[in-house]
Design a protein around this motif. Structure first.
Motif, PDB file in Angstrom:
ATOM      1  N   ASP A 124       0.905  -1.171   0.005  1.00 54.33           N
ATOM      2  CA  ASP A 124       0.028  -0.012  -0.027  1.00 54.33           C
ATOM      3  C   ASP A 124       0.649   1.229   0.121  1.00 54.33           C
ATOM      4  OD1 ASP A 124      -1.839   2.007   0.428  1.00 54.33           O
ATOM      5  OD2 ASP A 124      -2.723   1.296   2.347  1.00 54.33           O
TER       6      ASP A 124
ATOM      7  N   ALA B 166       3.576  -6.545  -6.844  1.00 55.14           N
ATOM      8  CA  ALA B 166       2.179  -6.002  -7.335  1.00 55.14           C
ATOM      9  C   ALA B 166       1.523  -6.798  -8.381  1.00 55.14           C
ATOM     10  CB  ALA B 166       2.407  -4.551  -7.613  1.00 55.14           C
TER      11      ALA B 166
ATOM     12  N   ALA C  52      -1.695  -7.515  -6.039  1.00 50.51           N
ATOM     13  CA  ALA C  52      -2.615  -6.454  -6.533  1.00 50.51           C
ATOM     14  C   ALA C  52      -2.990  -6.690  -7.882  1.00 50.51           C
ATOM     15  CB  ALA C  52      -2.198  -4.921  -6.137  1.00 50.51           C
TER      16      ALA C  52
ATOM     17  N   HIS D  60      -6.915  -7.468  -9.056  1.00 52.17           N
ATOM     18  CA  HIS D  60      -7.454  -6.925  -9.874  1.00 52.17           C
ATOM     19  C   HIS D  60      -8.102  -7.688 -10.980  1.00 52.17           C
ATOM     20  CE1 HIS D  60      -8.569  -3.087 -12.578  1.00 52.17           C
ATOM     21  NE2 HIS D  60      -8.190  -3.903 -13.534  1.00 52.17           N
TER      22      HIS D  60
ATOM     23  N   GLU E  88     -10.024  -6.480  -5.744  1.00 54.55           N
ATOM     24  CA  GLU E  88      -8.879  -5.423  -5.192  1.00 54.55           C
ATOM     25  C   GLU E  88      -9.378  -4.725  -3.735  1.00 54.55           C
ATOM     26  OE1 GLU E  88     -11.219  -2.966  -8.593  1.00 54.55           O
ATOM     27  OE2 GLU E  88     -10.700  -5.080  -8.008  1.00 54.55           O
TER      28      GLU E  88
ATOM     29  N   GLY F  73      -4.759  -8.219  -1.929  1.00 61.59           N
ATOM     30  CA  GLY F  73      -4.001  -7.650  -2.818  1.00 61.59           C
ATOM     31  C   GLY F  73      -2.906  -6.832  -2.369  1.00 61.59           C
ATOM     32  N   VAL F  74      -3.273  -6.003  -1.087  1.00 61.21           N
ATOM     33  CA  VAL F  74      -2.484  -5.434  -0.447  1.00 61.21           C
ATOM     34  C   VAL F  74      -3.017  -5.545   1.283  1.00 61.21           C
ATOM     35  CG1 VAL F  74      -2.215  -3.365  -2.042  1.00 61.21           C
ATOM     36  CG2 VAL F  74      -4.207  -3.062  -0.491  1.00 61.21           C
TER      37      VAL F  74
END
Length: 536
Positions: free
Chosen positions: A16, A478, A482, A486, A491, A495-496
């Motif tokens: 993040d 990522a 993430a 997505h 998301e 993902g974070v």
């Protein structure tokens, strides 16, 4: 509120940008409830504390393109994956056949397609060790098969057999089949004769693969090739919380009679959703736009360098693919299109553009998988059309597949614009990563190393292959977290590492930012959590 679990004692990389690093993370009821000092404050005597022991905690990874059932079942046949020569493959077949006299068919998966010159495999070599039972082996890309004479006989393949649509029976000078079968038009008639394992064995293989993927830090997967007969296997496997990962299924749609199969796709999606309990969905449809470069079946805009009369093989005409993608898009499915050659990529992009034009705007997030060759004119279209480029980063290296089969077939100019991960990221396109296992290794850490270095595991070439396409570790991580979230339309769930999101986590023995990039594949995965539940 108290923490059910507190992670501390190492570096926590959240993914993040608002808070990239912290030292503690609290989980309550499967969700991230606090970070840093606030997380410590939620600990009481009932809280389980996970000591990261100087390692790192990160968002868990997804695999945006994998074949868990095919791979799991393939491991139960002849162990040919690690064979380094044709002689080793043949010997493995001989030994396995002797040890399994009850087996009607001898099968094996994922041997290297460069073991025979030009990727041409002769049935006579297999006949010498198994003359009386059918043998079918498949290369690591699954687009080429090696059959013995008995398998060819059972399929009815002779010198008089017409060339199949969407496939090639490689022949000797007299027209008789050599033993090499390229693409599904040639492979499927043989595969249809191979007895399917019973449901219990398939479920066991699928659950075993899920455990293996969890051991590598993976919590969500896209099964990128699900045939109708496999849907029940997935439904049985997810029962009683039997899977260590969450999964989405891409239901296969082939060109012949595709419109008549649309009701079945929709019905299978509903059956999966009803049984999946949120852990299993079937929201994608898989298309094969073309084949693969190494067998000369990827669809190219210009002819193959070593075969000037051939542009490869598109499995769909552009118009047919556009109609089919538009139809499944109208049903709410996410198109997931295998496209290797620059012509295959172009007709995939054209089909997605047609679907958006005909069906109107919506959050469709179409996926084009592999994306080996993209014509320069098509690079900006990924971002413009909202297409996710799903790469298998382990392919982006100068290994024997590249040097002995791929580069001789496409030449230096096209060879220098393969797997343009950095270029697509710079264009604003969304990128996700996958393994395509059993084609290549399933461990994201190995893929991270290749994406960042563009080198083989031996560190070659120095400076990396096509070094302009190397990406940073932040971008590579990522793409596995993430980026796949997505792709999954999730998301807002994972993902974070952010308060309120699902606690999908991976614990590494070392901080990946403190490890030389070429050594990332050797970092141990010490733990994986899916929604706060430990799966490894």
């Amino acid at each position: 509120m108290r923490a059910d679990t507190l992670f501390t004692g190492g570096r926590i990389h959240t993914g993040d940008p608002a808070r990239p690093v912290t030292d503690a993370l609290a989980v309550t009821a499967g969700r991230i409830t606090a970070l840093g000092a606030t997380a410590h404050a939620l600990r009481d005597e009932r809280t389980e504390t996970v000591d990261l022991a100087g390692g790192a905690l990160l968002p868990s990874w997804g695999d945006g393109h994998v074949h868990p059932l095919i791979g799991g079942l393939g491991l139960r046949g002849v162990p040919v994956r690690d064979c380094a020569t044709l002689a080793e493959v043949v010997e493995a077949v001989r030994v396995w056949a002797e040890e399994h006299p009850e087996a009607e068919w001898i099968t094996g998966d994922a041997f290297d397609p460069w073991l025979a010159e030009g990727g041409l495999f002769d049935a006579a070599l297999l006949d010498a060790v198994v003359p009386d039972r059918p043998v079918l082996l498949r290369t690591m890309d699954h687009h080429t098969g090696w059959a013995n004479s008995e398998a060819l006989r059972r399929a009815g393949y002779t010198a008089d057999t017409p060339e199949p649509a969407h496939g090639e029976i490689v022949r000797r000078p007299d027209g008789s089949p050599l033993g090499t079968l390229r693409e599904f038009g040639a492979l499927n008639p043989v595969l249809a004769l191979v007895p399917l394992p019973d449901l219990a064995e398939q479920v066991d293989a699928l659950r075993g693969t899920a455990r293996v993927l969890a051991s590598a830090g993976v919590t969500w997967i896209q099964d990128a090739w699900v045939e109708a007969v496999q849907v029940d296997t997935w439904i049985a496997a997810v029962a009683d919380d039997g899977l260590a990962v969450r999964a989405n299924l891409a239901l296969l749609l082939e060109p012949d009679g595709w419109a008549g199969r649309l009701p079945r796709l929709a019905a299978d999606r509903e059956r999966v959703e009803a049984a999946g309990g949120g852990r299993l969905t079937a929201r994608a449809v898989k298309f094969f736009a073309d084949g693969v470069v190494e067998s000369g079946t990827a669809a190219l805009l210009e002819p193959y360098s070593d075969c000037p009369h051939s542009h490869g093989a598109a499995n769909w005409t552009g118009a047919e693919l556009a109609d089919a993608v538009t139809a499944v898009d109208a049903l709410g499915f996410q198109p997931h299109i295998h496209a290797i050659g620059d012509h295959g990529v172009r007709i995939a992009l054209d089909a997605i553009e047609a679907a958006a034009r005909r069906n109107g705007p919506r959050a469709r997030r179409p996926v084009i998988a592999h994306v080996q060759l993209v014509d320069p004119a098509d690079l900006p279209r990924f971002a413009e059309l909202g297409v996710i480029a799903n790469f298998e980063p382990l392919w982006a290296q100068s290994d024997p597949l590249m040097t002995e089969l791929t580069l001789p077939r496409i030449g230096p100019e096209r060879g220098a614009r393969q797997y343009q991960i950095a270029a697509l990221l710079r264009s604003g396109a969304r990128v996700s990563f996958g393994s395509d296992w059993p084609v290549t290794r399933y461990e994201p850490l190995a893929g991270l190393a290749t994406a960042v270095t563009r080198q083989t595991p031996e560190g070659l070439p120095e400076g990396g292959w096509l070094p302009q396409e190397r990406i940073g570790l932040d971008e590579a991580l990522a793409a596995y977290s993430a980026g796949v979230a997505h792709q999954a339309f999730e998301e807002d769930a994972w993902g974070v590492l952010r308060v309120g999101l699902r606690a999908d986590l991976v614990h590494l023995a070392a901080d990946p930012y403190a490890v030389p990039a070429g050594e990332l594949a050797g970092v141990a995965v010490l733990g994986t959590w899916l929604g706060g539940r430990r799966t490894h």
